[in-house]
Design a protein around this motif. Structure first.
Motif, PDB file in Angstrom:
ATOM      1  N   THR A 193       0.852  -1.179   0.000  1.00 21.90           N
ATOM      2  CA  THR A 193       0.000   0.000   0.000  1.00 21.90           C
ATOM      3  C   THR A 193       0.888   1.229   0.000  1.00 21.90           C
ATOM      4  O   THR A 193       1.645   1.458   0.960  1.00 21.90           O
ATOM      5  CB  THR A 193      -0.926   0.053   1.227  1.00 21.90           C
ATOM      6  OG1 THR A 193      -1.735  -1.128   1.261  1.00 21.90           O
ATOM      7  CG2 THR A 193      -1.838   1.274   1.155  1.00 21.90           C
ATOM      8  N   GLY A 201       0.773   7.540  -0.133  1.00 23.32           N
ATOM      9  CA  GLY A 201       1.035   8.915  -0.571  1.00 23.32           C
ATOM     10  C   GLY A 201       2.505   9.263  -0.637  1.00 23.32           C
ATOM     11  O   GLY A 201       2.890  10.401  -0.320  1.00 23.32           O
ATOM     12  N   GLU A 208      -2.814   2.148  -4.313  1.00 24.82           N
ATOM     13  CA  GLU A 208      -2.304   3.514  -4.377  1.00 24.82           C
ATOM     14  C   GLU A 208      -3.277   4.456  -3.674  1.00 24.82           C
ATOM     15  O   GLU A 208      -4.399   4.658  -4.129  1.00 24.82           O
ATOM     16  CB  GLU A 208      -2.130   3.931  -5.838  1.00 24.82           C
ATOM     17  CG  GLU A 208      -1.586   5.337  -6.013  1.00 24.82           C
ATOM     18  CD  GLU A 208      -1.498   5.740  -7.480  1.00 24.82           C
ATOM     19  OE1 GLU A 208      -1.372   6.957  -7.752  1.00 24.82           O
ATOM     20  OE2 GLU A 208      -1.574   4.845  -8.348  1.00 24.82           O
ATOM     21  N   PHE A 209      -2.840   5.025  -2.542  1.00 27.91           N
ATOM     22  CA  PHE A 209      -3.667   5.986  -1.815  1.00 27.91           C
ATOM     23  C   PHE A 209      -3.655   7.347  -2.500  1.00 27.91           C
ATOM     24  O   PHE A 209      -2.693   7.713  -3.189  1.00 27.91           O
ATOM     25  CB  PHE A 209      -3.162   6.148  -0.380  1.00 27.91           C
ATOM     26  CG  PHE A 209      -3.756   5.154   0.588  1.00 27.91           C
ATOM     27  CD1 PHE A 209      -4.649   4.192   0.174  1.00 27.91           C
ATOM     28  CD2 PHE A 209      -3.418   5.194   1.949  1.00 27.91           C
ATOM     29  CE1 PHE A 209      -5.196   3.278   1.074  1.00 27.91           C
ATOM     30  CE2 PHE A 209      -3.962   4.298   2.848  1.00 27.91           C
ATOM     31  CZ  PHE A 209      -4.847   3.327   2.409  1.00 27.91           C
ATOM     32  N   ASN A 210      -4.712   8.104  -2.269  1.00 31.74           N
ATOM     33  CA  ASN A 210      -4.829   9.451  -2.810  1.00 31.74           C
ATOM     34  C   ASN A 210      -4.011  10.470  -2.019  1.00 31.74           C
ATOM     35  O   ASN A 210      -3.817  11.594  -2.458  1.00 31.74           O
ATOM     36  CB  ASN A 210      -6.295   9.872  -2.835  1.00 31.74           C
ATOM     37  CG  ASN A 210      -6.545  11.056  -3.735  1.00 31.74           C
ATOM     38  OD1 ASN A 210      -6.029  11.091  -4.853  1.00 31.74           O
ATOM     39  ND2 ASN A 210      -7.291  12.028  -3.250  1.00 31.74           N
ATOM     40  N   GLY A 211      -3.547  10.074  -0.836  1.00 34.33           N
ATOM     41  CA  GLY A 211      -2.759  10.954   0.025  1.00 34.33           C
ATOM     42  C   GLY A 211      -2.169  10.125   1.148  1.00 34.33           C
ATOM     43  O   GLY A 211      -2.160   8.893   1.104  1.00 34.33           O
ATOM     44  N   TYR A 253      -9.874   6.256   4.337  1.00 31.95           N
ATOM     45  CA  TYR A 253      -8.814   6.456   3.360  1.00 31.95           C
ATOM     46  C   TYR A 253      -9.462   6.515   1.979  1.00 31.95           C
ATOM     47  O   TYR A 253     -10.624   6.116   1.791  1.00 31.95           O
ATOM     48  CB  TYR A 253      -7.762   5.337   3.417  1.00 31.95           C
ATOM     49  CG  TYR A 253      -8.351   3.954   3.412  1.00 31.95           C
ATOM     50  CD1 TYR A 253      -8.750   3.348   2.212  1.00 31.95           C
ATOM     51  CD2 TYR A 253      -8.512   3.233   4.588  1.00 31.95           C
ATOM     52  CE1 TYR A 253      -9.300   2.092   2.195  1.00 31.95           C
ATOM     53  CE2 TYR A 253      -9.065   1.969   4.587  1.00 31.95           C
ATOM     54  CZ  TYR A 253      -9.459   1.400   3.390  1.00 31.95           C
ATOM     55  OH  TYR A 253     -10.011   0.145   3.377  1.00 31.95           O
ATOM     56  N   VAL A 254      -8.709   7.021   1.007  1.00 27.45           N
ATOM     57  CA  VAL A 254      -9.193   7.107  -0.369  1.00 27.45           C
ATOM     58  C   VAL A 254      -8.200   6.390  -1.270  1.00 27.45           C
ATOM     59  O   VAL A 254      -7.016   6.741  -1.302  1.00 27.45           O
ATOM     60  CB  VAL A 254      -9.362   8.579  -0.820  1.00 27.45           C
ATOM     61  CG1 VAL A 254      -9.821   8.633  -2.282  1.00 27.45           C
ATOM     62  CG2 VAL A 254     -10.350   9.311   0.084  1.00 27.45           C
ATOM     63  N   ILE A 255      -8.676   5.377  -1.988  1.00 32.95           N
ATOM     64  CA  ILE A 255      -7.827   4.631  -2.920  1.00 32.95           C
ATOM     65  C   ILE A 255      -7.946   5.272  -4.297  1.00 32.95           C
ATOM     66  O   ILE A 255      -9.040   5.367  -4.863  1.00 32.95           O
ATOM     67  CB  ILE A 255      -8.245   3.150  -2.978  1.00 32.95           C
ATOM     68  CG1 ILE A 255      -8.044   2.500  -1.604  1.00 32.95           C
ATOM     69  CG2 ILE A 255      -7.439   2.416  -4.045  1.00 32.95           C
ATOM     70  CD1 ILE A 255      -8.502   1.057  -1.548  1.00 32.95           C
ATOM     71  N   ARG A 256      -6.816   5.705  -4.808  1.00 37.17           N
ATOM     72  CA  ARG A 256      -6.813   6.330  -6.134  1.00 37.17           C
ATOM     73  C   ARG A 256      -6.940   5.285  -7.230  1.00 37.17           C
ATOM     74  O   ARG A 256      -7.731   5.415  -8.149  1.00 37.17           O
ATOM     75  CB  ARG A 256      -5.528   7.143  -6.302  1.00 37.17           C
ATOM     76  CG  ARG A 256      -5.498   7.973  -7.579  1.00 37.17           C
ATOM     77  CD  ARG A 256      -4.238   8.798  -7.649  1.00 37.17           C
ATOM     78  NE  ARG A 256      -4.186   9.581  -8.881  1.00 37.17           N
ATOM     79  CZ  ARG A 256      -3.072   9.907  -9.502  1.00 37.17           C
ATOM     80  NH1 ARG A 256      -1.918   9.509  -9.016  1.00 37.17           N
ATOM     81  NH2 ARG A 256      -3.103  10.624 -10.599  1.00 37.17           N
ATOM     82  N   ARG A 257      -6.122   4.246  -7.138  1.00 38.98           N
ATOM     83  CA  ARG A 257      -6.227   3.123  -8.066  1.00 38.98           C
ATOM     84  C   ARG A 257      -5.445   1.950  -7.505  1.00 38.98           C
ATOM     85  O   ARG A 257      -4.688   2.094  -6.540  1.00 38.98           O
ATOM     86  CB  ARG A 257      -5.718   3.488  -9.458  1.00 38.98           C
ATOM     87  CG  ARG A 257      -4.262   3.849  -9.528  1.00 38.98           C
ATOM     88  CD  ARG A 257      -3.796   3.959 -10.981  1.00 38.98           C
ATOM     89  NE  ARG A 257      -4.513   5.001 -11.707  1.00 38.98           N
ATOM     90  CZ  ARG A 257      -4.057   6.255 -11.845  1.00 38.98           C
ATOM     91  NH1 ARG A 257      -2.910   6.584 -11.262  1.00 38.98           N
ATOM     92  NH2 ARG A 257      -4.725   7.146 -12.509  1.00 38.98           N
ATOM     93  N   THR A 258      -5.634   0.784  -8.106  1.00 40.23           N
ATOM     94  CA  THR A 258      -4.870  -0.398  -7.724  1.00 40.23           C
ATOM     95  C   THR A 258      -4.109  -0.906  -8.938  1.00 40.23           C
ATOM     96  O   THR A 258      -4.480  -0.656 -10.087  1.00 40.23           O
ATOM     97  CB  THR A 258      -5.782  -1.509  -7.182  1.00 40.23           C
ATOM     98  OG1 THR A 258      -6.731  -1.884  -8.186  1.00 40.23           O
ATOM     99  CG2 THR A 258      -6.518  -1.045  -5.933  1.00 40.23           C
TER     100      THR A 258
END
Length: 312
Positions: free
Chosen positions: A43, A46, A69-72, A302-307
């Motif tokens: 993970t 950010g 991939e986290f957004n931050g 949390y915010v997941i941007r993409r995997t």
């Protein structure tokens, strides 16, 4: 993936570009030697360096690797929880990316899990941290054991193994602030601990400043116990009794000795002490109220941007 993973390795990453290749080059052969289906979930919390680019390359090259991939930057424990929700192994092992916990210790935890334990913690032997970190860690471990009633020797070591039932129960919890080793301990019925090696950090720097360590331990104590509130209430009762006794003493002294001005500064010192205790108590209550406030807002943890690399 052709086979359902038996072991899932969960690794949170934040600005670890200097360690990722070494970590993977050591971890992957260890997992192959175990000779059971596995997956490795990173993970990226950010990162501001090349960590994400390296992880994406690994996900493209190795089918066992998945990257969230986290957004931050949401913190180590949120990064682990996101990977828990993606994991599918019967045994899930958390591992830091800084190589202070050697990947070669993973089979030791797997062996303990296969003996019937549902949570396997680890105790760092011959720690390579500074004297301040070791002393602070011992103090925190002692205080936390007293406050939470949980018998863990080393709360700070994230090299731990959990079985699928424990992971599923953790995934049902939705609190905004948590401490995963303690949370898992509440669901465990047969936990144990093993001694593991500990190495010096050779690349990068620790992501836990003194402030973040204090915050983390506040999360631990207030998230799993109301003992701080109870201690403050108990201290208030004791203080009230001593204050009453002191007032009676001053009254009797006034009748025997008469009016006097001596001791004024002593009274001020006592007053300032009690004011400090009161402010401290308000701060403890504020910690609990703040956590309630965070929960009732119902914002995403949390915010997941993409995997990357997951085979749905």
């Amino acid at each position: 993936m052709p086979d359902k993973p038996y072991i899932t390795i969960v690794i949170p990453v934040y600005n670890e570009e200097g360690n990722l290749h070494s970590l993977f080059d050591r971890l992957y052969p260890v997992m192959e030697k175990i000779a059971k289906p596995f997956e490795i979930i990173f993970t990226d919390d950010g990162s501001r360096d090349r960590s994400l680019a390296i992880l994406r390359e690994l996900a493209e090259k190795y089918p066992e690797v998945g990257v969230i991939e986290f957004n931050g930057n949401f913190g180590q424990h949120m990064a682990i929880l996101a990977a828990f929700e993606k994991s599918s192994g019967e045994i899930v092992i958390t591992l830091d990316a800084d190589l202070q916990n050697p990947p070669e210790e993973v089979p030791k935890l797997v062996a303990k899990m296969e003996q019937g334990h549902d949570v396997v913690g680890s105790i760092r032997m011959k720690r390579r941290d500074t004297l301040f970190r070791r002393t602070a860690s011992r103090l925190v471990n002692m205080v936390t054991r007293k406050m939470t009633g949980m018998q863990m020797s080393d709360y700070g070591c994230m090299l731990r193994a959990y079985n699928r039932n424990v992971i599923d129960n953790i995934n049902r919890c939705r609190e905004m602030t948590t401490f995963i080793p303690a949370l898992a301990q509440t669901f465990a019925y047969n936990p144990c601990e093993v001694e593991v090696e500990h190495s010096e950090r050779t690349e990068g720097e620790s992501k836990y400043s003194l402030y973040r360590l204090v915050r983390l331990n506040f999360d631990l104590m207030t998230g799993f116990s109301v003992v701080p509130l109870q201690m403050f209430a108990f201290f208030g009762i004791i203080t009230a009794l001593f204050s009453l006794a002191f007032a009676v003493f001053l009254l009797i002294r006034r009748f025997i000795v008469g009016a006097e001005v001596e001791g004024v500064f002593t009274l001020f010192a006592i007053l300032f002490f009690f004011i400090g205790i009161t402010i401290f108590g308000i701060g403890i209550v504020g910690e609990y109220v703040g956590r309630v406030y965070q929960e009732v807002r119902k914002r995403p943890r949390y915010v997941i941007r993409r995997t990357h690399g997951f085979h749905e």
